[in-house]
Design a protein around this motif. Structure first.
Motif, PDB file in Angstrom:
ATOM      1  N   LYS A   6     -65.432 -19.871   9.008  1.00  0.00           N
ATOM      2  CA  LYS A   6     -64.124 -20.467   9.327  1.00  0.00           C
ATOM      3  C   LYS A   6     -63.325 -20.720   8.052  1.00  0.00           C
ATOM      4  O   LYS A   6     -62.143 -20.397   7.963  1.00  0.00           O
ATOM      5  CB  LYS A   6     -64.338 -21.819  10.016  1.00  0.00           C
ATOM      6  N   ASP A   7     -64.004 -21.306   7.054  1.00  0.00           N
ATOM      7  CA  ASP A   7     -63.316 -21.659   5.807  1.00  0.00           C
ATOM      8  C   ASP A   7     -62.822 -20.411   5.076  1.00  0.00           C
ATOM      9  O   ASP A   7     -61.722 -20.385   4.540  1.00  0.00           O
ATOM     10  CB  ASP A   7     -64.255 -22.443   4.881  1.00  0.00           C
ATOM     11  N   LEU A  10     -59.868 -18.941   6.910  1.00  0.00           N
ATOM     12  CA  LEU A  10     -58.675 -19.772   6.679  1.00  0.00           C
ATOM     13  C   LEU A  10     -58.121 -19.510   5.275  1.00  0.00           C
ATOM     14  O   LEU A  10     -56.910 -19.291   5.106  1.00  0.00           O
ATOM     15  CB  LEU A  10     -59.039 -21.252   6.843  1.00  0.00           C
TER      16      LEU A  10
ATOM     17  N   LEU B 428     -55.616 -23.605  13.726  1.00  0.00           N
ATOM     18  CA  LEU B 428     -55.949 -24.520  12.627  1.00  0.00           C
ATOM     19  C   LEU B 428     -56.984 -25.550  13.089  1.00  0.00           C
ATOM     20  O   LEU B 428     -57.904 -25.902  12.361  1.00  0.00           O
ATOM     21  CB  LEU B 428     -54.682 -25.231  12.119  1.00  0.00           C
ATOM     22  N   LYS B 430     -59.204 -25.099  15.381  1.00  0.00           N
ATOM     23  CA  LYS B 430     -60.496 -24.394  15.476  1.00  0.00           C
ATOM     24  C   LYS B 430     -61.129 -24.247  14.093  1.00  0.00           C
ATOM     25  O   LYS B 430     -62.350 -24.191  13.956  1.00  0.00           O
ATOM     26  CB  LYS B 430     -60.313 -22.995  16.098  1.00  0.00           C
ATOM     27  N   ALA B 431     -60.276 -24.135  13.055  1.00  0.00           N
ATOM     28  CA  ALA B 431     -60.790 -24.005  11.687  1.00  0.00           C
ATOM     29  C   ALA B 431     -61.037 -25.378  11.052  1.00  0.00           C
ATOM     30  O   ALA B 431     -61.197 -25.461   9.832  1.00  0.00           O
ATOM     31  CB  ALA B 431     -59.803 -23.205  10.846  1.00  0.00           C
ATOM     32  N   ASP B 432     -61.040 -26.434  11.874  1.00  0.00           N
ATOM     33  CA  ASP B 432     -61.288 -27.814  11.415  1.00  0.00           C
ATOM     34  C   ASP B 432     -60.259 -28.301  10.398  1.00  0.00           C
ATOM     35  O   ASP B 432     -60.578 -29.072   9.484  1.00  0.00           O
ATOM     36  CB  ASP B 432     -62.697 -27.954  10.810  1.00  0.00           C
ATOM     37  N   VAL B 433     -59.030 -27.847  10.535  1.00  0.00           N
ATOM     38  CA  VAL B 433     -57.962 -28.316   9.640  1.00  0.00           C
ATOM     39  C   VAL B 433     -57.323 -29.553  10.281  1.00  0.00           C
ATOM     40  O   VAL B 433     -56.918 -29.496  11.439  1.00  0.00           O
ATOM     41  CB  VAL B 433     -56.879 -27.222   9.444  1.00  0.00           C
TER      42      VAL B 433
END
Lengths: 156, 513
Positions: A6-7, A10, B428, B430-433
């Motif tokens: 995920k990181d 992103l 975002l 879902k990406a833990d932002v």
């Protein structure tokens, strides 16, 4: 092979965005003689900040390594099946936005409410259909009446 | 100020505005009491209905939602054991056990009384500190305001779930969103060939899209992952008034302490009801003569939790009104309401719109009284409403979001903006932002750019930001908040690693040692 966490996803998405927009800032007119700083400076500062933060995030995620998976990796079909409700709801909303100017508020809203309630509640019993139709046929006209007659706002 | 307050009270006491506060409080309680709906969502849904109203009516309605929303979380917390809103998590610790022991009415009554007192004490804090901070900040020049905004953004980003880098990324992304369209020099930036983007993005569809879609779709995912049943919940509740009065008589110190904690935490950018909730619950336990009773259904826990989260409402208005810096998400939306009505929150608001400031104070007070009356009289209905399933709620809220975005300018393009930012917000999330810094960035972006360039036009040296004492102080605080967040992040990661190590099976069989 590196796993796309995920990181990392992103960070890469942010780097691509920052890169494209930095190039785009070249189209912003330069400052005139009486302006010490041009219109491109503020977005450029932000894009550099985003690029630096995304790079740090990428480095950190690479140093940390890919986390151990506690669940098996899903095939695309399985992922699609797992997320079908959310994806369908997004699609219904997109369709609603598309139909709103074409068929008007009442028809589009009724269609959206009936379809999305059917998606989430289910269609396997008369009770569910009764709830679905009662909610849709009460709320859509009620919201119309509040906006049109109470707030004097025209809906399409 | 007293004159303006009386003028404001006269305006707020008109039958129409009173009715709006009642509607706001009722909707707020309903919103707060439905698990997964939250105070913020209630505020977002009501926001579009204020477009056609005058500022006092619009702000009064929103304040009503605020007051009701922060107290509404207790209903589902007590009845279902699920906090209706994140700011009432600790209410569940003692409210639910008390309800399980056959006293749901007592738990709800104590919570409502504590909410009421918490709101009143926070209004006193707002009345006292708001004008003081505003008059102090009248001396702020562009350097100080720029540094203050930077400090607020770093603080909010740093406190976001321990994800400092992602919080900062979100804040920068929020600021970047405000650079779309024509700028102060009438130069076009990032319109991507779409003429509709010339005027930039409207704050409302962006805020609703980012927050509401992620929240609602997240709720749908939760439904998929966990099957919660509300069947068998007895909503036939009655409030034992005499018992509540006796309970509250023994909670004076706890109520005042928790309310002050709530007001203080509410006034700090980046915190909000959830933090206030945990801090005051912890303090109540530490000061208690019977800490072992906490978590088993003690009135002390419910009072600490509900007094503090309701006190956040008043406290959070202090930086929003006095400095123009919203501390949390609901306040960012509240600031959007004020901007929409042509009012810029900040020190000048106390000079230019004193009646409106008074109207906010008066609405908070009246809202608190209406809240307690509504909660006590209609508690059975709220308990029933808290059982509305997400499957019905989500499509209805999505429809209201779309219509609200459209109604802002009668512009269909805003629904597409809502949709696009909904997808972005969901991805975002879902990406833990953390999304709060992004929304604050969107709200503060234009002001930050304006103040930064005003400062640079007055003095082209960037060093001036460091040579002016107050601006240097705010920047130092921003750096300190980042260092503190880094330290906190490392601590969280160390704990997580330790937990993972403990969970790993030992390589040697246990009997080998």
């Amino acid at each position: 092979m590196l796993t796309l966490t995920k990181d990392r996803a992103l960070a890469l998405a942010m780097l691509v965005l920052a890169g494209i927009l930095l190039v785009e800032t070249g189209n912003i007119p330069p400052p005139t003689s009486w302006q010490p700083y041009g219109s491109a400076l503020f977005p450029r500062i932000l894009l550099v900040v985003i690029a630096v933060l995304a790079t740090l995030l990428l480095i950190r995620s690479l140093l940390a390594g890919a986390p151990q998976r506690t669940t098996p990796r899903l095939a695309f079909g399985e992922w699609l099946a797992l997320n079908r409700t959310v994806l369908a709801l997004f699609a219904l909303f997109g369709l609603y936005a598309l139909l709103l100017p074409l068929i008007g508020y009442l028809a589009a809203t009724l269609g959206f409410l009936v379809a999305s309630l059917a998606l989430l509640l289910g269609v396997d019993s008369r009770r569910k259909w009764t709830i679905n139709l009662a909610v849709s046929f009460t709320l859509a006209p009620l919201v119309y009446a509040i906006f049109r007659f109470g707030l004097k706002v025209w809906l399409p | 100020m007293a004159d303006f307050f009386l003028q404001a009270l006269a305006q707020v006491s008109s039958p129409t505005v009173l009715l709006l506060i009642v509607i706001g409080v009722l909707f707020g309680i309903v919103g707060g009491s439905i698990p997964g709906f939250t105070v913020t969502m209630a505020i977002l849904v009501v926001f579009p209905f204020t477009f056609a109203m005058d500022p006092v009516s619009g702000v009064s309605l929103m304040v009503g939602v605020f007051v009701g929303g922060y107290s509404g979380g207790i209903v589902s917390g007590v009845m279902l054991g699920i906090p209706g809103t994140p700011s009432s998590i600790t209410t569940v610790y003692d409210g639910y056990p008390m309800a399980q022991q056959g006293q749901p009415g007592r738990a709800l009554g104590i919570g409502v009384a504590a909410s009421f007192l918490g709101t009143l004490i926070s209004v006193a804090v707002l009345v006292f500190f708001g004008p003081l901070i505003a008059s102090f900040s009248m001396n702020f020049r562009p350097w100080e305001i720029t540094a203050l905004i930077v400090f607020a953004l770093t603080l909010v980003a740093g406190l976001s779930n321990g994800a400092l880098l992602k919080g900062l990324l979100a804040a920068a992304l929020g600021l970047l969103i405000t650079t779309v369209g024509y700028d102060r020099n009438s130069n076009l930036r990032f319109d991507f060939g779409l003429p509709a983007l010339g005027s930039g993005f409207e704050i409302l569809p962006v805020m609703i899209g980012v927050f509401a879609f992620s929240q609602l779709m997240g709720n749908i995912e939760k439904l998929r992952d966990e099957k919660h049943s509300s069947k068998g919940v007895d909503t036939n509740v009655s409030i034992p008034y005499a018992r509540i009065l006796r309970d509250m008589a023994g909670q004076k110190l706890n109520t005042v302490r928790s309310s002050l904690i709530g007001s203080l935490v509410g006034a700090l950018p980046g915190t909000g009801g959830t933090v206030a909730n945990f801090v005051s619950y912890d303090q109540a336990k530490k000061f208690s003569r019977h800490p072992e009773r906490f978590g088993t259904g003690t009135p002390d826990g419910i009072v600490a939790s509900e007094a503090s989260n309701s006190a956040v409402a008043g406290g959070a208005f202090v930086p929003t009104l006095a400095l123009g810096i919203p501390g949390d998400l609901p306040m960012a939306i509240m600031m959007g309401v004020l901007i929409l009505h042509g009012i810029t929150p900040g020190p000048l608001m106390f000079e230019q719109n004193p009646v409106l400031v008074g109207a906010i104070y008066a609405s908070l007070l009246i809202g608190a009284v209406i809240m307690v009356l509504c909660q006590l009289m209609l508690v059975r209905w709220f308990a029933k409403i808290s059982l509305i399933p997400q499957q019905i709620l989500v499509p209805v809220v999505l429809m209201l979001c779309a219509i609200g975005s459209y109604a802002l300018n009668n512009n269909l393009f805003d629904i597409w903006v809502l949709f696009a930012f909904g997808i972005l917000g969901y991805l975002l999330w879902k990406a833990d932002v953390p999304l709060t810094p992004l929304i604050l960035g969107v709200v503060l972006g234009n002001n930050l750019e304006r103040q930064l360039f005003r400062a640079l036009e007055l003095d082209s040296s960037w060093l001036t930001f460091l040579t002016r004492p107050l601006s240097a102080l705010f920047l130092a605080l921003a750096v300190a908040s980042l260092i503190f967040s880094l330290y906190q992040n490392r601590r969280i990661q160390r704990h997580q690693r330790q937990a993972q190590d403990l969970a790993k099976p030992s390589k040697e069989p246990p009997h080998a040692a």
